[in-house]
Design a protein around this motif. Sequence first.
Motif, PDB file in Angstrom:
ATOM      1  N   LEU A 243       1.016  -1.349  -0.097  1.00 44.47           N
ATOM      2  CA  LEU A 243       0.025  -0.016  -0.118  1.00 44.47           C
ATOM      3  C   LEU A 243       0.775   1.283  -0.004  1.00 44.47           C
ATOM      4  CD1 LEU A 243      -2.995  -0.873   2.495  1.00 44.47           C
ATOM      5  CD2 LEU A 243      -3.028  -0.926  -0.317  1.00 44.47           C
ATOM      6  N   ILE A 244       2.107   1.143   0.073  1.00 45.37           N
ATOM      7  CA  ILE A 244       3.121   2.228   0.003  1.00 45.37           C
ATOM      8  C   ILE A 244       2.956   3.115  -1.160  1.00 45.37           C
ATOM      9  CG2 ILE A 244       5.216   1.034  -0.481  1.00 45.37           C
ATOM     10  CD1 ILE A 244       5.529   3.166   2.257  1.00 45.37           C
ATOM     11  N   ARG A 245       2.785   2.406  -2.287  1.00 40.53           N
ATOM     12  CA  ARG A 245       2.603   2.859  -3.582  1.00 40.53           C
ATOM     13  C   ARG A 245       1.287   3.889  -3.587  1.00 40.53           C
ATOM     14  NH1 ARG A 245       6.212   1.061  -7.173  1.00 40.53           N
ATOM     15  NH2 ARG A 245       7.201  -0.858  -6.558  1.00 40.53           N
ATOM     16  N   ILE A 246       0.251   3.436  -2.980  1.00 43.61           N
ATOM     17  CA  ILE A 246      -0.973   4.181  -3.007  1.00 43.61           C
ATOM     18  C   ILE A 246      -0.912   5.387  -2.303  1.00 43.61           C
ATOM     19  CG2 ILE A 246      -3.436   3.857  -2.488  1.00 43.61           C
ATOM     20  CD1 ILE A 246      -2.739   1.866  -4.495  1.00 43.61           C
ATOM     21  N   GLU A 277      12.354   9.197  -3.466  1.00 45.51           N
ATOM     22  CA  GLU A 277      13.198   8.493  -2.801  1.00 45.51           C
ATOM     23  C   GLU A 277      12.625   7.828  -1.588  1.00 45.51           C
ATOM     24  OE1 GLU A 277      15.942  11.518  -1.314  1.00 45.51           O
ATOM     25  OE2 GLU A 277      16.743  11.879  -3.305  1.00 45.51           O
ATOM     26  N   PHE A 278      11.664   8.301  -1.017  1.00 49.50           N
ATOM     27  CA  PHE A 278      10.866   7.580  -0.186  1.00 49.50           C
ATOM     28  C   PHE A 278      10.495   6.090  -0.582  1.00 49.50           C
ATOM     29  CE2 PHE A 278       6.789   6.620   1.805  1.00 49.50           C
ATOM     30  CZ  PHE A 278       7.055   6.438   3.210  1.00 49.50           C
ATOM     31  N   LEU A 279       9.736   6.205  -1.741  1.00 50.94           N
ATOM     32  CA  LEU A 279       9.114   5.094  -2.353  1.00 50.94           C
ATOM     33  C   LEU A 279      10.416   3.920  -2.711  1.00 50.94           C
ATOM     34  CD1 LEU A 279       6.875   3.565  -3.456  1.00 50.94           C
ATOM     35  CD2 LEU A 279       6.867   4.799  -5.509  1.00 50.94           C
ATOM     36  N   GLN A 280      11.564   4.514  -3.070  1.00 57.88           N
ATOM     37  CA  GLN A 280      12.554   3.427  -3.505  1.00 57.88           C
ATOM     38  C   GLN A 280      13.185   2.819  -2.440  1.00 57.88           C
ATOM     39  OE1 GLN A 280      15.687   5.508  -5.654  1.00 57.88           O
ATOM     40  NE2 GLN A 280      14.625   5.309  -7.817  1.00 57.88           N
ATOM     41  N   ASN A 281      13.370   3.850  -1.233  1.00 62.17           N
ATOM     42  CA  ASN A 281      13.897   3.189  -0.027  1.00 62.17           C
ATOM     43  C   ASN A 281      13.165   2.102   0.639  1.00 62.17           C
ATOM     44  OD1 ASN A 281      16.064   4.898  -0.215  1.00 62.17           O
ATOM     45  ND2 ASN A 281      15.301   6.453   1.202  1.00 62.17           N
ATOM     46  N   THR A 283      10.920   0.283  -1.292  1.00 57.50           N
ATOM     47  CA  THR A 283      10.791  -1.029  -1.791  1.00 57.50           C
ATOM     48  C   THR A 283      12.392  -1.705  -2.188  1.00 57.50           C
ATOM     49  OG1 THR A 283      11.009   0.330  -3.904  1.00 57.50           O
ATOM     50  CG2 THR A 283       8.618  -0.426  -3.404  1.00 57.50           C
ATOM     51  N   GLN A 284      13.130  -0.956  -1.810  1.00 60.46           N
ATOM     52  CA  GLN A 284      14.628  -1.616  -2.023  1.00 60.46           C
ATOM     53  C   GLN A 284      15.335  -1.843  -0.941  1.00 60.46           C
ATOM     54  OE1 GLN A 284      16.205   0.894  -5.212  1.00 60.46           O
ATOM     55  NE2 GLN A 284      14.530   0.526  -6.579  1.00 60.46           N
ATOM     56  N   VAL A 285      15.270  -1.100   0.032  1.00 61.35           N
ATOM     57  CA  VAL A 285      16.153  -1.245   1.114  1.00 61.35           C
ATOM     58  C   VAL A 285      15.408  -2.140   2.306  1.00 61.35           C
ATOM     59  CG1 VAL A 285      17.141  -0.128   3.204  1.00 61.35           C
ATOM     60  CG2 VAL A 285      16.930   1.146   0.910  1.00 61.35           C
ATOM     61  N   LEU A 286      16.184  -3.326   2.587  1.00 63.79           N
ATOM     62  CA  LEU A 286      15.622  -4.437   3.319  1.00 63.79           C
ATOM     63  C   LEU A 286      15.655  -3.916   4.866  1.00 63.79           C
ATOM     64  CD1 LEU A 286      16.871  -7.927   1.950  1.00 63.79           C
ATOM     65  CD2 LEU A 286      14.311  -7.052   2.453  1.00 63.79           C
ATOM     66  N   GLY A 287      14.780  -4.000   5.758  1.00 59.17           N
ATOM     67  CA  GLY A 287      14.949  -3.598   7.165  1.00 59.17           C
ATOM     68  C   GLY A 287      15.027  -2.220   7.315  1.00 59.17           C
ATOM     69  N   LEU A 288      14.332  -1.617   6.473  1.00 59.85           N
ATOM     70  CA  LEU A 288      14.136  -0.051   6.641  1.00 59.85           C
ATOM     71  C   LEU A 288      13.364   0.400   7.752  1.00 59.85           C
ATOM     72  CD1 LEU A 288      14.453   2.852   4.814  1.00 59.85           C
ATOM     73  CD2 LEU A 288      11.930   2.412   4.420  1.00 59.85           C
ATOM     74  N   ASN A 289      13.855   1.272   8.580  1.00 65.19           N
ATOM     75  CA  ASN A 289      12.933   1.848   9.768  1.00 65.19           C
ATOM     76  C   ASN A 289      12.173   2.884   9.274  1.00 65.19           C
ATOM     77  OD1 ASN A 289      12.484   3.513  11.995  1.00 65.19           O
ATOM     78  ND2 ASN A 289      14.411   3.498  12.816  1.00 65.19           N
ATOM     79  N   LEU A 290      10.875   2.199   9.270  1.00 64.02           N
ATOM     80  CA  LEU A 290       9.735   2.759   8.513  1.00 64.02           C
ATOM     81  C   LEU A 290       9.280   3.946   9.250  1.00 64.02           C
ATOM     82  CD1 LEU A 290       7.885   2.813   5.986  1.00 64.02           C
ATOM     83  CD2 LEU A 290       6.209   1.427   7.611  1.00 64.02           C
ATOM     84  N   LEU A 292      11.104   6.209  10.886  1.00 69.16           N
ATOM     85  CA  LEU A 292      11.879   7.151  10.741  1.00 69.16           C
ATOM     86  C   LEU A 292      11.901   7.602   9.401  1.00 69.16           C
ATOM     87  CD1 LEU A 292      14.169   8.784  12.134  1.00 69.16           C
ATOM     88  CD2 LEU A 292      16.045   6.688  11.122  1.00 69.16           C
ATOM     89  N   ALA A 293      11.664   6.938   8.333  1.00 69.96           N
ATOM     90  CA  ALA A 293      11.458   7.358   6.816  1.00 69.96           C
ATOM     91  C   ALA A 293      10.205   8.089   6.751  1.00 69.96           C
ATOM     92  CB  ALA A 293      11.340   5.889   6.127  1.00 69.96           C
TER      93      ALA A 293
END
Length: 304
Positions: A243-246, A277-281, A283-290, A292-293
């Motif tokens: 749902l991040i894309r939405i 950048e937010f969307l890329q991080n 979908t691409q960064v594993l273990g992202l601190n959501l 914080l992002a």
Amino acid sequence: MALPWLNTVEQQLAQSYTSQRFHHAQLFCGPIGVGKFSLSEQLANSLLCQNINTHMARPNTVLAPCGQCKSCSLTLAGNHPDKRVTQVEGQSIGVDDIRAISDFMNHSAAQNGNKVAIIENCEKMTTAAANALLKTLEEPSNSRFLILTTSQPAQLPATILSRCAKTDIKVASTQSAQQWLESLNISGFEWLPLFYAQPLLIQQWQAQEQLQHIDTLYKFATEFKHSHNFTALVDIINKQPELIRIFTLFLSEQLKQQLILGMSFDAYQNAQQALNEFLQNNTQVLGLNLPLAVSRLAHALRNI
Ligand SMILES: [Zn+2]
């Protein structure tokens, strides 16, 4: 399930069949959720129907098999031996998948009629798979049909594109999508018009009980710049990362509105950049601190 915005294209396909201009390889292009696969199934079932010639010749006909013949009963039972559907989730369509389709096409038809293969999301073919498919495309036979669908035609090799009859599938009038959704009791959400081009996507959200979540995301997006507590938002995205894309789409739409209302183009571009950048991080960064992002994004958008 009748999808009213497909009526015109169904009539065109039926006409091209009856006037013997029907191409053996059909390519349906259009956004996710417009009904390309549903149309492919309708067309395949019609091509398999033993009464196809009388059925397709009716005036203003939409693609509807007779529903009475032996072939139609096999279709309805879901196991017609002359129909083959290739649908892959996530991964690519490999050369083995295409070879299996060629084998299927080369064998004689169980019902002495047509044979139809559907490949959904054909842009997922590997280069080797696309090359293997070319052979099938280059050796047309009267009673063999291939139906390809894609939402990404630009990703298809020109050699494939040039050998198919391409039809763009779209919702021509938003009213037909709106009415269809109302018939499913889907109405009243402010964000619905953003997805009128993809009515089946909305229907899928209804089936998955996502509509309320998406509405919550929409409300978050409208107040995003001014809020400081993102717990509920993070909760939803953690549970359903897709749902991040939405959510980013909603934010992006907000920015477009602000641009119309006088936001400078530089500020607009910077904001869209932060969003990308937010969307890329995500979908691409594993273990992202959501959490914080999310708060970083809100901070960035506030300060633009
Ligand atoms: Zn039939």
